[in-house]
Write a protein that holds these residues in place. Structure first.
Motif, PDB file in Angstrom:
ATOM      1  N   VAL A   8       1.637   3.559  -8.011  1.00 47.41           N
ATOM      2  CA  VAL A   8       0.809   4.757  -7.944  1.00 47.41           C
ATOM      3  C   VAL A   8       1.455   5.799  -8.841  1.00 47.41           C
ATOM      4  N   VAL A  58       0.865  -1.177   0.000  1.00 45.40           N
ATOM      5  CA  VAL A  58       0.000   0.000   0.000  1.00 45.40           C
ATOM      6  C   VAL A  58       0.901   1.226   0.000  1.00 45.40           C
ATOM      7  N   ILE A  59       0.642   2.146  -0.926  1.00 41.71           N
ATOM      8  CA  ILE A  59       1.450   3.357  -1.050  1.00 41.71           C
ATOM      9  C   ILE A  59       0.543   4.576  -0.969  1.00 41.71           C
ATOM     10  N   ASN A  60       0.881   5.499  -0.105  1.00 41.11           N
ATOM     11  CA  ASN A  60       0.241   6.818  -0.082  1.00 41.11           C
ATOM     12  C   ASN A  60       1.295   7.815  -0.544  1.00 41.11           C
ATOM     13  N   LYS A  96       1.544  10.115 -10.141  1.00 43.61           N
ATOM     14  CA  LYS A  96       1.203  11.504  -9.842  1.00 43.61           C
ATOM     15  C   LYS A  96       1.984  12.378 -10.811  1.00 43.61           C
ATOM     16  N   TYR A 149       2.414  11.297  -1.265  1.00 43.99           N
ATOM     17  CA  TYR A 149       2.013  12.643  -0.872  1.00 43.99           C
ATOM     18  C   TYR A 149       2.611  13.729  -1.750  1.00 43.99           C
ATOM     19  N   GLU A 191       7.413  -1.746   6.464  1.00 42.92           N
ATOM     20  CA  GLU A 191       6.825  -0.446   6.167  1.00 42.92           C
ATOM     21  C   GLU A 191       7.875   0.651   6.265  1.00 42.92           C
ATOM     22  N   ALA A 222       6.280   9.695   0.591  1.00 44.75           N
ATOM     23  CA  ALA A 222       5.213   8.698   0.614  1.00 44.75           C
ATOM     24  C   ALA A 222       5.256   7.914   1.917  1.00 44.75           C
ATOM     25  N   ASP A 223       4.185   7.216   2.188  1.00 41.40           N
ATOM     26  CA  ASP A 223       4.140   6.205   3.241  1.00 41.40           C
ATOM     27  C   ASP A 223       3.936   4.866   2.544  1.00 41.40           C
TER      28      ASP A 223
END
Length: 141
Positions: free
Chosen positions: A129, A35-37, A131, A39, A91, A54-55
């Protein structure tokens, strides 16, 4: 009495079939994909570097992390940057890396280009992901 034996046999058979379907599933072995957030994907310092923040959560432990920059239409690959030192980690909260000297690439990396950020785990699961790159906001300095 015959009906009772027949009913008991049917209930026993139904119970065995039900238990075999519910207890033999592979659900316990399933590892979720990373899972990647993502930012931040900014071009900083007058186009000389890209900042990525990112997280990352990776239940299957990280194998590789790769950033790729494509033209805004996603057709032309301009840059590939692997990040090492995260192998075997579950993580990475607050992942923050800079890709330097991007103003030397030909074709040039510009605002609006597409960053694709991929994490692959040790089980082969991957998440990407994306952006569009933006200019650094002066308020962030």
């Amino acid at each position: 009495m015959k009906n009772f034996k027949y009913m008991s046999l049917m209930v026993a058979l139904l119970s065995v079939l039900t238990l075999s379907f519910t207890s033999c599933g592979d659900d316990d072995d399933v590892t979720n994909a990373p899972v990647i957030n993502l930012y931040e994907a900014n071009i900083e310092h007058e186009g000389s570097e890209i900042c990525i923040q990112a997280d990352i959560k990776c239940p299957g432990k990280i194998a590789t992390i790769i950033a790729e920059v494509y033209s805004a239409d996603g057709k032309t690959l301009k840059l590939t940057q692997p990040f090492t030192g995260f192998e075997g980690v579950l993580e990475v909260p607050g992942f923050h890396k800079h890709i330097l000297d991007v103003d030397t690439y030909d074709p040039a990396i510009v605002e609006g280009d597409l960053l694709k950020f991929t994490v692959v785990d040790q089980n082969g699961n991957s998440t990407t992901v994306q952006k569009n790159l933006t200019e650094e906001d002066d308020d962030e300095l």
